[in-house]
Design a protein around this motif. Structure first.
Motif, PDB file in Angstrom:
ATOM      1  N   LEU A 181     -70.529  39.065  98.735  1.00 31.32           N
ATOM      2  CA  LEU A 181     -69.687  39.239  97.552  1.00 31.32           C
ATOM      3  C   LEU A 181     -68.241  39.412  98.000  1.00 31.32           C
ATOM      4  O   LEU A 181     -67.948  40.243  98.870  1.00 31.32           O
ATOM      5  N   THR A 182     -67.319  38.636  97.411  1.00 32.13           N
ATOM      6  CA  THR A 182     -65.914  38.747  97.771  1.00 32.13           C
ATOM      7  C   THR A 182     -65.060  38.369  96.553  1.00 32.13           C
ATOM      8  O   THR A 182     -65.567  38.250  95.438  1.00 32.13           O
ATOM      9  N   ALA A 183     -63.764  38.191  96.755  1.00 38.95           N
ATOM     10  CA  ALA A 183     -62.842  37.870  95.665  1.00 38.95           C
ATOM     11  C   ALA A 183     -62.671  36.363  95.512  1.00 38.95           C
ATOM     12  O   ALA A 183     -62.689  35.621  96.497  1.00 38.95           O
ATOM     13  N   ALA A 184     -62.478  35.918  94.275  1.00 41.54           N
ATOM     14  CA  ALA A 184     -62.286  34.489  94.024  1.00 41.54           C
ATOM     15  C   ALA A 184     -61.033  33.972  94.711  1.00 41.54           C
ATOM     16  O   ALA A 184     -61.023  32.844  95.227  1.00 41.54           O
ATOM     17  N   HIS A 185     -59.962  34.785  94.737  1.00 45.47           N
ATOM     18  CA  HIS A 185     -58.739  34.254  95.349  1.00 45.47           C
ATOM     19  C   HIS A 185     -58.892  34.087  96.860  1.00 45.47           C
ATOM     20  O   HIS A 185     -58.116  33.356  97.480  1.00 45.47           O
ATOM     21  N   CYS A 186     -59.911  34.724  97.456  1.00 40.61           N
ATOM     22  CA  CYS A 186     -60.211  34.479  98.867  1.00 40.61           C
ATOM     23  C   CYS A 186     -60.842  33.106  99.079  1.00 40.61           C
ATOM     24  O   CYS A 186     -60.767  32.535 100.166  1.00 40.61           O
ATOM     25  N   CYS A 187     -61.492  32.604  98.041  1.00 41.80           N
ATOM     26  CA  CYS A 187     -62.218  31.335  98.138  1.00 41.80           C
ATOM     27  C   CYS A 187     -61.428  30.160  97.564  1.00 41.80           C
ATOM     28  O   CYS A 187     -61.926  29.029  97.557  1.00 41.80           O
ATOM     29  N   ASP A 188     -60.233  30.417  97.082  1.00 41.01           N
ATOM     30  CA  ASP A 188     -59.433  29.410  96.376  1.00 41.01           C
ATOM     31  C   ASP A 188     -58.401  28.800  97.310  1.00 41.01           C
ATOM     32  O   ASP A 188     -57.562  29.504  97.872  1.00 41.01           O
ATOM     33  N   GLU A 189     -58.452  27.474  97.461  1.00 39.04           N
ATOM     34  CA  GLU A 189     -57.515  26.768  98.336  1.00 39.04           C
ATOM     35  C   GLU A 189     -56.392  26.077  97.579  1.00 39.04           C
ATOM     36  O   GLU A 189     -55.544  25.419  98.197  1.00 39.04           O
ATOM     37  N   ALA A 190     -56.355  26.203  96.271  1.00 40.91           N
ATOM     38  CA  ALA A 190     -55.322  25.516  95.497  1.00 40.91           C
ATOM     39  C   ALA A 190     -53.934  25.982  95.922  1.00 40.91           C
ATOM     40  O   ALA A 190     -53.707  27.171  96.153  1.00 40.91           O
ATOM     41  N   MET A 191     -53.003  25.048  96.024  1.00 40.10           N
ATOM     42  CA  MET A 191     -51.649  25.360  96.459  1.00 40.10           C
ATOM     43  C   MET A 191     -50.708  25.638  95.295  1.00 40.10           C
ATOM     44  O   MET A 191     -49.584  26.082  95.487  1.00 40.10           O
ATOM     45  N   GLY A 192     -51.152  25.383  94.086  1.00 38.39           N
ATOM     46  CA  GLY A 192     -50.314  25.607  92.917  1.00 38.39           C
ATOM     47  C   GLY A 192     -51.041  25.168  91.664  1.00 38.39           C
ATOM     48  O   GLY A 192     -52.143  24.608  91.726  1.00 38.39           O
ATOM     49  N   GLY A 193     -50.442  25.424  90.509  1.00 33.80           N
ATOM     50  CA  GLY A 193     -51.065  25.043  89.258  1.00 33.80           C
ATOM     51  C   GLY A 193     -52.092  26.059  88.789  1.00 33.80           C
ATOM     52  O   GLY A 193     -52.366  27.058  89.455  1.00 33.80           O
ATOM     53  N   LEU A 199     -69.338  29.865  95.592  1.00 34.76           N
ATOM     54  CA  LEU A 199     -69.307  29.816  94.129  1.00 34.76           C
ATOM     55  C   LEU A 199     -68.220  30.740  93.606  1.00 34.76           C
ATOM     56  O   LEU A 199     -68.306  31.969  93.711  1.00 34.76           O
ATOM     57  N   VAL A 200     -67.175  30.148  93.044  1.00 36.89           N
ATOM     58  CA  VAL A 200     -66.103  30.890  92.370  1.00 36.89           C
ATOM     59  C   VAL A 200     -66.474  31.040  90.902  1.00 36.89           C
ATOM     60  O   VAL A 200     -67.010  30.110  90.291  1.00 36.89           O
ATOM     61  N   HIS A 201     -66.209  32.211  90.331  1.00 36.31           N
ATOM     62  CA  HIS A 201     -66.513  32.403  88.908  1.00 36.31           C
ATOM     63  C   HIS A 201     -65.801  31.334  88.079  1.00 36.31           C
ATOM     64  O   HIS A 201     -64.600  31.096  88.266  1.00 36.31           O
ATOM     65  N   PRO A 202     -66.525  30.668  87.186  1.00 38.19           N
ATOM     66  CA  PRO A 202     -65.916  29.548  86.452  1.00 38.19           C
ATOM     67  C   PRO A 202     -64.730  29.941  85.580  1.00 38.19           C
ATOM     68  O   PRO A 202     -63.904  29.089  85.239  1.00 38.19           O
ATOM     69  N   SER A 203     -64.619  31.238  85.224  1.00 34.36           N
ATOM     70  CA  SER A 203     -63.502  31.683  84.382  1.00 34.36           C
ATOM     71  C   SER A 203     -62.409  32.394  85.179  1.00 34.36           C
ATOM     72  O   SER A 203     -61.556  33.075  84.601  1.00 34.36           O
ATOM     73  N   TYR A 204     -62.432  32.242  86.481  1.00 34.53           N
ATOM     74  CA  TYR A 204     -61.384  32.838  87.317  1.00 34.53           C
ATOM     75  C   TYR A 204     -60.020  32.295  86.919  1.00 34.53           C
ATOM     76  O   TYR A 204     -59.831  31.094  86.746  1.00 34.53           O
ATOM     77  N   ASN A 205     -59.053  33.206  86.762  1.00 34.13           N
ATOM     78  CA  ASN A 205     -57.694  32.840  86.375  1.00 34.13           C
ATOM     79  C   ASN A 205     -56.756  33.101  87.548  1.00 34.13           C
ATOM     80  O   ASN A 205     -56.592  34.245  87.975  1.00 34.13           O
ATOM     81  N   ARG A 206     -56.142  32.061  88.064  1.00 38.73           N
ATOM     82  CA  ARG A 206     -55.303  32.180  89.254  1.00 38.73           C
ATOM     83  C   ARG A 206     -54.034  32.977  88.992  1.00 38.73           C
ATOM     84  O   ARG A 206     -53.431  33.524  89.930  1.00 38.73           O
TER      85      ARG A 206
END
Length: 350
Positions: free
Chosen positions: A65-77, A114-121
């Motif tokens: 179990l960890t944070a979605a922003h740890c799994c997110d590679e998006a550079m923007g948007g 698996l990132v939560h589908p409703s994660y808000n960056r």
């Protein structure tokens, strides 16, 4: 467990946008909850970064179990971009992960992210991510996620939560990569601390860490656990999410109990380990585990009684007799069970 590991400095991502524990005490792995706290490293082939970029918690033998922003590679948007499983590795140990070129602990590869589908960056709402290990770690303790039935509420204001992470040990950010812990009282659900962005969500909770007297997570501990004791059992109550830039006012964690269904569904999807390891796994279906072979037992099938030497599927050298011995050996692992004689085995026993 991985073999032939190498470490490379240029994979290290220890930037200031991650969250770390300040003035924390060592969190040694002879304590179960600290042993279940893991570092998440970047991976490229058989090489991993020297230092972790985030922290996580082993909540089942194969799920972190960890944070979605740890799994997110998006550079923007606004759209998130989950990292690929082969880009991450999970570290078990107290840190640092490497002493010279020698591995100081164990690394496990990742097979699913698996990132939560409703994660808000932008708001970091629903900041939760799950990793599945390629190989289950049965040697490490696990800590369960806090269920909704005993979840956090504003009545928990003032309760001490134990935050753990691999991040910086001081405000000067001169040390990192060693597992540390610090107890900080919860202020309340949402943003209940002065300086925290207005409102917040009940799927988050906040805490004060201005150094009088409490310090908590800061740059680098993102994804790390906040442990709570309920009725003598340790649970993961929070996931370190964000705070003020100086780590001197407040911190916010994801409220784990608000995501019980999301977590349970992911754990339930895991296939049981049915390999030939000299142990019959009761969660495997008929014929799936070679260690659960049928035959023998000398029992009489079809007499309406599940006798000694009979079972629902012939495991452990018994006679397979589903007519006498009830069982459910397919579907979700947590609902499977099998009668062996007059004894029910498996997590789904009625």
């Amino acid at each position: 467990m991985t073999l032939g590991l190498g470490c490379v400095a240029d994979l290290d991502d220890s930037g200031d946008d991650q969250f770390r524990v300040i003035n924390g005490a060592p969190a040694y792995s002879n304590v179960d909850k600290y042993a279940a706290t893991v570092g998440i490293h970047q991976r490229s082939g058989n090489q991993v970064s020297i230092s972790p970029f985030c922290t996580g918690t082993l909540i089942s033998p194969e799920v972190v179990l960890t944070a979605a922003h740890c799994c997110d590679e998006a550079m923007g948007g606004s759209n998130f971009n989950p990292m690929e499983p082969e880009e991450a590795s999970v570290y078990f140990g107290d840190g640092p992960a490497f002493v010279g070129n020698a591995v100081n602990g164990d690394f496990y590869w990742v097979s699913e992210v698996l990132v939560h589908p409703s994660y808000n960056r932008y708001s970091l709402a629903n900041d939760i991510c799950l990793l599945r290990l390629s190989t289950p770690n049965h040697d490490s303790p696990t800590v369960p996620h806090l269920p909704a039935s005993i979840g956090l509420s504003n009545n928990d204001a003032g309760v001490m939560l134990d935050h753990v992470g691999f991040g910086y040990a001081d405000i000067q950010k001169s040390e990192y990569g060693v597992k540390l812990q610090s107890e900080v009282p919860i202020a309340g659900l949402g943003c209940a601390v002065q300086g925290c962005s207005s409102g917040g969500y009940t799927t988050q909770f906040s805490y004060e860490q201005d150094g009088s007297p409490y310090y908590g997570p800061c740059n680098g501990d993102s994804g790390g656990p906040a442990f709570i004791s309920r009725n003598g059992t340790q649970y993961v109550a929070g996931i370190t999410s964000y705070g003020d830039a100086q780590c001197l006012l407040y911190g916010v964690s994801t409220n784990v109990s608000a995501f019980q269904g999301f977590i349970d569904d992911f754990i339930g999807e895991a296939a049981p380990d049915c390999s030939a390891d000299s142990q019959c796994n009761v969660e495997c279906g008929p014929g799936e585990d070679p260690d659960c072979g049928g035959g023998g037992g000398g029992a009489t099938c079809d007499n309406g009684v599940c006798e000694a030497g009979e079972s629902c599927d012939g495991r452990n050298g018994t006679t397979s007799c589903s007519a006498d011995c009830p069982g459910k050996t397919s579907g979700k692992p947590k609902k499977r069970y099998c009668y062996v004689g007059n004894t029910c085995e498996g997590p789904g026993c009625p």
